[in-house]
Design an enzyme around this catalytic site. Structure first.
Site, short mmCIF file in Angstrom:
data_model
loop_
_atom_site.label_atom_id
_atom_site.label_comp_id
_atom_site.label_asym_id
_atom_site.label_seq_id
_atom_site.Cartn_x
_atom_site.Cartn_y
_atom_site.Cartn_z
N TYR A 53 0.83 -1.21 0.00
CA TYR A 53 0.00 0.00 0.00
C TYR A 53 0.86 1.25 0.00
O TYR A 53 1.94 1.26 0.57
CB TYR A 53 -0.90 0.02 1.24
CG TYR A 53 -1.99 -1.03 1.26
CD1 TYR A 53 -2.30 -1.78 0.13
CD2 TYR A 53 -2.70 -1.29 2.43
CE1 TYR A 53 -3.29 -2.75 0.17
CE2 TYR A 53 -3.70 -2.25 2.48
CZ TYR A 53 -3.98 -2.98 1.34
OH TYR A 53 -4.97 -3.94 1.40
N SER A 234 -13.37 -4.35 0.76
CA SER A 234 -14.29 -3.75 -0.22
C SER A 234 -15.75 -4.05 0.09
O SER A 234 -16.52 -4.44 -0.80
CB SER A 234 -13.94 -4.22 -1.64
OG SER A 234 -12.68 -3.76 -2.03
N LEU A 236 -17.95 -2.02 0.38
CA LEU A 236 -18.73 -1.05 -0.40
C LEU A 236 -18.56 -1.27 -1.90
O LEU A 236 -18.95 -0.43 -2.70
CB LEU A 236 -18.33 0.38 -0.04
CG LEU A 236 -18.48 0.79 1.43
CD1 LEU A 236 -18.00 2.21 1.64
CD2 LEU A 236 -19.93 0.64 1.87
N GLY A 239 -16.76 1.45 -3.61
CA GLY A 239 -17.52 2.69 -3.67
C GLY A 239 -18.83 2.60 -4.42
O GLY A 239 -19.66 3.52 -4.34
N LEU A 241 -21.47 0.82 -3.82
CA LEU A 241 -22.62 0.74 -2.94
C LEU A 241 -22.87 2.01 -2.14
O LEU A 241 -23.83 2.08 -1.36
CB LEU A 241 -22.48 -0.47 -2.00
CG LEU A 241 -22.62 -1.83 -2.71
CD1 LEU A 241 -22.19 -2.96 -1.80
CD2 LEU A 241 -24.06 -2.03 -3.19
N THR A 242 -22.03 3.03 -2.33
CA THR A 242 -22.30 4.32 -1.69
C THR A 242 -23.32 5.14 -2.46
O THR A 242 -23.90 6.08 -1.92
CB THR A 242 -21.02 5.17 -1.58
OG1 THR A 242 -20.60 5.57 -2.90
CG2 THR A 242 -19.89 4.37 -0.91
N GLY A 243 -23.47 4.83 -3.74
CA GLY A 243 -24.36 5.59 -4.60
C GLY A 243 -23.72 6.82 -5.22
O GLY A 243 -24.36 7.53 -5.99
#
Length: 346
Positions: A53, A234, A236, A239, A241-243
């Site tokens: 990372y 992950s 989400l 990202g 699933l955040t909309g």
């Protein structure tokens, strides 16, 4: 914040883990430290990182920067003993060309410890198997017939397990885990550890969300019977699933979709209909879609702890809110209906 143990270990952690993979690329050191501060305020004591990372993008020249950011936090604030730190050694690739070997395990661990400014890692994980993995959308063309022989795989595992035992005895690692592993691979690690009296793999860090449910069958069965904890990365769906992408019509500047184009292969023909369906369901039930997605992972019939990530404290709050949210049985049934309608969207 509820606290739970990982696997059969004595590692007592918050059931929500703070992810760090954007620190050093999408986030500055100060922003990473602010996320740690906020997570700590609500009871999080568990943080996950890796020698490769930051990501977005992964670069050999920046590998380890995230661990350094975490190390600088403890150098400035203290309190290392209050945290459970998980890190990972990379599998074969440009970060670790050799892969995971008995001969390089300590050297790569020592490099992580130096960056983290600590004498030990609480949970040391193997980022992906030497033999390959079906993670990262490789399930669509997975071919285990191309792997090394079982004898070669087992020989490597035995050597690594011996070294794991030595490192644990030396106090450099408290517990071990895998990542992007299969049911067969995890079963082999557990079987050989039992035979050798070596440290067992207490956890498996695989991708898992309402849109990525490869874990739900064989791995879930193994996890229940062998007391293995899933650290769900992950949750989400990068990202989705955040909309925030509004069904693919909006690409926020600096977002993962903006930086890498297809969210690591997650953008496909059936992605956006699934995304719109889950976000709409959250709205219909008066819950933030981010909070719903994280809270859902805490309802699974196997031991599952989500690893949450964000590029701002404001984004982080929505994931942290899941600690106090109980999804209704009716909502959970609706989520399962959507799962069947939009199975494997990427």
């Amino acid at each position: 914040m509820k606290m739970r143990k990982i696997g059969r270990s004595d590692l007592l952690v918050s059931e929500i883990c703070l992810g760090s993979m954007t620190w050093g690329s999408q986030n500055t050191e100060a922003e990473g430290h602010a996320q740690i501060d906020r997570a700590k305020e609500v009871g999080v004591n568990f943080i996950d990182t890796a020698e490769m990372y930051p990501v977005n993008p992964v670069r050999k020249e920046t590998a380890g920067d995230t661990e350094e950011i975490i190390g600088q936090y403890f150098a400035a604030r203290g309190g290392r003993e209050d945290w459970v730190i998980a890190s990972k050694i990379a599998g074969p690739g440009n970060i670790n060309e050799e892969g995971i070997l008995a001969s390089n395990l300590e050297a790569r661990l020592d490099a992580s410890l130096k960056r983290l400014k600590t004498d030990y890692v609480d949970l040391f994980q193997f980022h992906w198997p030497n033999r390959g993995s079906y993670a990262f959308r490789q399930n669509w063309h997975f071919n285990p017939a191309k792997q090394p022989s079982k004898a070669e795989i087992e020989d490597n595992m035995r050597g690594v397990l011996d070294e794991m035992a030595r490192l644990q005895k030396a106090g450099k690692v408290r517990e071990f885990g895998t990542s992007n592993e299969s049911a067969w691979g995890m079963a082999m690690w557990l079987k050989l550890a039992d035979e050798m009296g070596a440290p067992r793999m207490q956890s498996i860090q695989n991708e898992y969300s309402m849109m990525c449910r490869l874990y739900d069958t064989d791995l879930a069965e193994l996890a229940v019977h062998e007391d293995v904890t899933l650290l769900a990365y992950s949750p989400l769906a990068a990202g989705l699933l955040t909309g925030k992408y509004e069904g693919g019509t909006v690409v926020p500047k600096g977002s993962r979709l903006d930086l890498n184009g297809d969210l690591g292969g997650r953008v496909a023909e059936r992605t956006w209909p699934a995304e719109r369906a889950y976000v709409a369901l959250a709205a219909q039930n008066g819950v933030d879609p981010t909070t719903m997605a994280v809270a859902w992972t805490l309802t699974r019939p196997f031991d599952c702890m989500p690893i949450i990530g964000a590029t701002s404290v404001d984004q982080l709050e929505k994931s942290l809110d899941a600690r106090d949210v109980t999804l209704s049985e009716d909502l959970l049934k609706e989520i399962e209906k959507l799962h069947k309608l939009h199975a494997m969207p990427f």
